[in-house]
Design an enzyme around this catalytic site. Structure first.
Site, PDB file in Angstrom:
ATOM      1  N   GLY B  69      -5.380  14.137  42.407  1.00 20.08           N
ATOM      2  CA  GLY B  69      -5.908  15.290  41.692  1.00 20.08           C
ATOM      3  C   GLY B  69      -4.977  15.696  40.558  1.00 20.08           C
ATOM      4  CG  HIS B 196      -4.986  14.990  49.584  1.00 21.03           C
ATOM      5  ND1 HIS B 196      -4.181  15.955  50.130  1.00 21.03           N
ATOM      6  CD2 HIS B 196      -4.752  15.021  48.256  1.00 21.03           C
ATOM      7  CE1 HIS B 196      -3.472  16.522  49.179  1.00 21.03           C
ATOM      8  NE2 HIS B 196      -3.793  15.975  48.036  1.00 21.03           N
ATOM      9  CB  CYS B 320      12.928  32.418  51.582  1.00 23.13           C
ATOM     10  SG  CYS B 320      11.584  33.146  52.486  1.00 23.13           S
TER      11      CYS B 320
END
Lengths: 481, 481
Positions: B69, B196, B320
């Site tokens: 993609g 996918h 994080c």
């Protein structure tokens, strides 16, 4: 039914197939994710990289997986050129590189870079001295394949790599045809390969960039594969590629010896079985499974079609089987005959019987094509020049207009006729030319430029040269014998 | 164990797996070859293209297969920009596009083009008027996703396409998240997708370019896939991708309703079960399977780790958990909380029990993370502001230096502290600030810029603004209640 086109693509190795199936279950997730499915995918990717790096003999962090060999070549050339842009914009390629290399070179030239194409001898090999001689202070990159994809000739990579290293120029080696047989020797800097050539799946290429080589990836930023191959990793295919490579390497030494013997049979027996054939490529320094020959007075597309009908899948560098209407650039650079070109590339495991059957079938196929085309019937053996008065068996299909403006200058008008007709017409009239006299073949088919000189070489006639004409060119041939 | 990250990648659909296996045997050869193996591969490729085109509702000759993609997006944007270079070099993207779109825009800008980023509202949607208002006479291309990959919000593609059509500007739609659910409505010009994401294999993207759209492929010449996607076709994967798409589409209507109900449970029950949570994205115009929420005083990496340990695989847009140390650009553009961000994206077939179990586990996981971090204990319900004198249970881990240069200007030094600590420290001192007074939070973590204003919004305090500081920034907050 025998598939003899392994140099295009090989079916997936059974070990690769098994690995693919397992990795479809275990390796579909995003390896950048921290959860279990992601960690599992990451482990598989790392292991595949490790295995591929061992086969290449490089460090794992020097190797990335790309979506194809073509993409590896494009990314490798662009990245290396950009990384050394301050040094200069000169690129060296051999004249017989894969089209992906030559097309990347075209882009570089269109963007203002300069390109030197190093020629090859009649076997398809570059001379290390000539290659080294093209290195310049502003050379950013040099490219040389490990072995040629059309004729199987192995290139002197180690010598060329040494010259490049001495000049401080990185050498990119396209190892697509050879990596299944073994690592590339020599001190190269970048390497590319394609999994479906060694029995891996489609969708996987390799790009190796040695530590210390300046490299600046092109295109939009993407974190995957060290920023060198954008897009979601295709882990099941990568795992299958690495497993296949390991498997074919385990069988390589034995299989290489076996295939080399089989292609040697073709190299030696085809010229004995089929008149007017030129076997191309280096007889010694060559890949185990590839052998290529060209047949005078034969149309490549028809011979492929007939061989397909007889159960053999082969390819051809003849112009009539390509969409560009030009003969293969490899055959052109070698200066060998392109008409009736047949490349046989045996996949590992090819049974000897298939090769024997091919040798049984081929003479009839070639003779049939020649008969349909009204080709001259050979007088005696391969190098025997046919004589005009012996042209009897085959009817003259589409006889050309033969004009005789002067006794000395017979003209054959083959304008608008496609390969191999211009050469057939030349062969048909050469008997009418007095020894020492010339004949002009008017042709606008690209293949004539290659095949008329090649015919002269094979027939021991003199190729005088090409002259411009109102349409196409006039190819001038002097009868010597 | 429950995999809740379908928006990243979905496992291969059983139908796709079967198709892949069959095509490994039948589709490994070069489809450009004339022999039987090549013809067979060509038939498979043509059939896959036909099936994919039907699902997209385009003509087969408008659709090519790319290696991912991301590659489809890169090639589509580059090709469309190059094709309309004479018109101008202005590109429009929404601020919440996939990174592949934004990175392609960065390259365009680096090469001298101009880019307008159209903002979104707090639900993540662009306003069609704002998008239309950014169209200019020199606009070469506009890009808008069909639906957002992080929060699931569906974009007003049809309205935007109409405005683009009226202005004569092609619209490229990144349909990666929605194509499995149905075709993209509206009069778009280019479309990209990734197999996918819909349960196809890795290694396959789609690029659709409507007839009549000016398009100039970039990069080295390659004849495959209409010159729009270089490299050997990955036919087994392409066949599997098309088969999977057909299979998920057959189940789409029913499965969409079922998943929508499951994500609705999460949308409504998480804020009731977990205090201090912000659910993001449009509650109505959204994809069936995606729901995203952020938890105050929670560190995204730890909550992912804990959820993984409890058997749930989810992703996060918190800083994080990213290698860039910045919060997701989507959450930033929406102006919503990024700390403790959790994206749940359910694959088709997710059992309701898994969602129920998630809802049972989540409150304890979040409470545990908050306790470890010494977060303020909520007073009462979600919107209840904690008071200083109620901070008792959890010990103050790494208490900050609190400086008071003036009564009016309490300063919290959170320099060098990562998300969610700066916000936790702010919450810990807000009770000490007199109503009407201000507090300055010194922070150099990128997430603070997003999360401190978001905290003010949730806590109904006033976010005064950001001031430059010697190191990092000072974020000024006025206590209102």
């Amino acid at each position: 039914m025998a598939y003899f086109d392994a140099a295009s693509a090989a079916p997936l190795h059974p070990v690769g197939r098994q690995a693919l199936l397992a990795a479809l279950d275990e390796g579909w997730a995003d390896p950048a994710r921290l959860y279990r499915e992601g960690r599992r995918a990451r482990l598989l990717l790392d292991a595949a990289r490790q295995a591929a790096a061992e086969a290449v003999e490089c460090r794992p962090d020097e190797l990335v997986f790309t979506p194809s060999g073509t993409r590896a070549v494009h990314a490798g050339i662009e990245g290396a050129l950009a990384g050394r842009r301050r040094v200069g914009r000169h690129l060296i390629v051999s004249a017989v590189e894969h089209s992906s290399v030559l097309h990347a070179a075209e882009v570089h030239e269109a963007q203002g870079g300069s390109v030197t194409e190093v020629g090859v001898d009649r076997t398809g090999a570059v001379a290390p001295d000539a290659f080294a001689g093209s290195l310049r202070p502003d050379t950013a990159l040099a490219c040389l394949q490990s072995a040629n994809h059309e004729v199987g000739t192995v290139q002197p990579v180690a010598e060329v790599a040494e010259a490049c290293r001495a000049a401080g120029v990185p050498l990119l080696v396209d190892a697509a045809q050879s990596l299944g047989w073994g690592p590339v020797a020599g001190d190269w800097s970048l390497l590319t390969a394609s999994a479906h050539k060694w029995g891996g799946p489609s969708g996987v290429g390799l790009l190796v960039v040695r530590k210390g080589v300046r490299f600046a990836p092109r295109g939009p930023l993407d974190e995957r594969e060290s920023g060198r191959a954008a897009g979601f990793e295709n882990i099941p295919a990568v795992v299958a590629a690495a497993a296949s490579l390991r498997a074919v390497r385990a069988e390589a030494a034995e299989e290489a010896a076996r295939l080399r013997e089989l292609t040697e049979r073709i190299r030696t027996r085809v010229p004995a079985l089929v008149p007017d054939v030129e076997v191309t490529g280096d007889p010694e320094r060559r890949l185990p499974g590839i052998v290529t020959f060209s047949c005078l007075y034969v149309d490549g597309e028809t011979v492929l079609h007939e061989l397909d009908g007889a159960g053999f899948s082969v390819s051809s560098g003849s112009s009539c089987t390509s969409s560009t209407l030009t003969p293969s650039h490899v055959l052109r650079a070698m200066g060998v005959l392109s008409e009736g070109n047949v490349r046989v590339s045996l996949p590992p495991g090819t049974p000897a019987e298939d090769v024997e059957r091919f040798l049984t079938v081929l003479p009839g196929v070639v003779a049939g094509v020649r008969e349909k085309l009204g080709a001259p019937v050979p007088a005696g053996g391969v190098r025997g020049a046919e004589r005009g008065d012996e042209q009897s068996g085959a009817p003259a299909v589409n006889a050309p207009v033969v004009d005789t403006p002067a006794v000395d200058a017979l003209v054959v008008d083959a304008l608008g006729r496609r390969c191999p007709i211009p050469v057939i017409e030349l062969a048909r009239v050469i008997g009418d030319v007095p020894v020492g006299g010339t004949v002009r073949v008017l042709a606008d088919d690209e293949a004539a430029r290659l095949d008329i000189p090649a015919w002269c070489e094979m027939r021991e006639q003199e190729y005088v040269g090409e002259e411009p004409a109102d349409r196409g060119s006039a190819y001038v041939v002097r009868r010597i014998s």
